[in-house]
Design an enzyme around this catalytic site. Structure first.
Site, PDB file in Angstrom:
ATOM      1  CB  CYS A  86      -1.304  -0.432   1.055  1.00 51.98           C
ATOM      2  SG  CYS A  86      -1.973   1.696   1.304  1.00 51.98           S
ATOM      3  CB  CYS A 112      -0.212   2.278   3.453  1.00 52.47           C
ATOM      4  SG  CYS A 112      -1.868   1.835   3.004  1.00 52.47           S
ATOM      5  CG  ASP A 113       3.002   1.241   4.240  1.00 52.05           C
ATOM      6  OD1 ASP A 113       2.563   2.446   5.522  1.00 52.05           O
ATOM      7  OD2 ASP A 113       3.124   0.204   4.240  1.00 52.05           O
TER       8      ASP A 113
END
Ligand code: NDP
Length: 314
Positions: free
Chosen positions: A136, A139-140
């Site tokens: 992701c 997200c990261d």
């Protein structure tokens, strides 16, 4: 023998689809029982900023959005069980839902078990999960400022993630096992034009290498010549598609070749009367929180009407 309680509706899965179904069915006084899973909340729980969910002008984090939807559904009487369903029996009515040692019965079921990111299946990929390997970018990505990273895949997700990662990373290697892309031409062209993205085609990831704490390089095998070499990078994003969570329903509910549940067009009806599907578990195309919520609402209304028409006790 004590008489078994029969629920009006059991909702399986607790992302935006399930929670919206819970909101609507609880407001319709159906007292839904939601079996939300041990990792409740679904993919939004690993999504940082949600900027495209209508109604939140300044965005909201995935976990906050889930927490808000959960409270909203709970306010009208939804009951939650934070465990995984282990088995379902659709062969008799009421339907039987097994959760470990416990059994629950219901007149109708709404399935909103979502989809999960696919992984390559390498032991080293698992070893570095959360320490350089991610599925992701949203997200990261921000953890990879000014370093080199790789993205694996040749679909729209891979192109989108590669472009997104150039906001942070100094360089992004787009690693794909052939040179033909499932991604739309416009997405491939955009990635090719981005000076920070370098395409490595005909390449399969053989191993993720690291120093025990973080990723340092990736071993790549040329899928044509078989030649193996190492490419230095600090992060590897796996973007090879999603797998719908439908294992429990194999052989019982109709699915397409990729395992997504098939619903009757324009509705959430599955092939089993009284069983409805909403959200990513039946949607290989849009896969957005808002479309999941929309189909969750449809499932609740389909379920209400089904009970109205088929359930004399209701
Ligand atoms: P896709 O299924 O479209 O693509 C998956 C990619 O991963 C393919 O290139 C495939 O390669 C590769 N792949 C699969 N398994 C492996 C493996 N084990 N090892 C190496 N490579 C592998 O998935 P996406 O998630 O990209 O897209 C899903 C859907 O979502 C599509 O319909 C897409 O259009 C849509 N989408 C749209 C976006 C947009 O329009 N903004 C953004 C993101 C997604 P191969 O081709 O060789 O099989």
């Amino acid at each position: 023998m004590s008489e078994q309680k029969v629920e009006n509706v059991i909702i399986i899965g607790s992302g935006p689809a399930g929670l919206t179904s819970a909101l609507y069915t609880s407001r319709a006084n159906l007292e839904p029982l939601m079996i939300e899973g041990e990792e409740a909340g679904g993919q939004l729980m690993i999504t940082n900023d949600v900027e495209n969910y209508p109604g939140f002008e300044h965005g909201i984090t995935g976990p906050e959005l889930i927490a808000t939807l959960r409270k909203q559904a709970g306010r009208f009487g939804t009951r939650f069980i934070t465990k995984n369903v282990t088995q379902i029996d659709f062969s008799k009515r009421p339907f039987k839902v097994t959760v470990g040692k416990d059994e629950y019965f219901a007149k109708t079921i709404i399935i909103s078990t979502g989809a999960s990111a696919k992984y390559l299946g390498l032991p080293s990929e698992k070893q570095f999960m959360g320490r350089g390997v991610s599925a992701c970018a949203t997200c990261d990505g921000a953890f990879f400022k000014n370093v080199e990273v790789g993205v694996v895949g040749g679909g729209d997700t891979a192109m989108e993630e590669a472009n997104f990662l150039t906001r942070f990373a100094s360089k992004v290697y787009l690693i794909h096992r052939s040179d033909s892309f499932r991604a739309s031409k416009i997405m491939v062209d955009r990635a090719r034009k981005n000076p920070k993205i370098e395409f490595i085609t005909h390449a399969a990831v053989e191993e993720v290498l690291g120093d025990g704490r973080s990723v340092t390089a990736v071993k790549l095998k040329n899928t044509q010549s078989g030649e193996v070499n190492e490419k230095k990078m600090q992060g590897l994003f796996i973007a090879i598609g999603h797998q719908p969570n439908t294992k429990l329903f194999k052989g019982v509910l109709d699915m397409n070749d990729a395992g997504y549940l098939v619903t009757k067009p324009g509705s959430t009806y599955t092939n089993v009367d009284g069983v409805f599907a909403a959200g990513d578990v039946q949607d290989p195309i849009y896969r957005q929180a808002i479309t999941a919520a929309g189909t969750g609402c449809m499932a609740a209304i389909d379920c209400e009407r089904w009970l109205e028409a088929n359930d004399e006790a209701h």
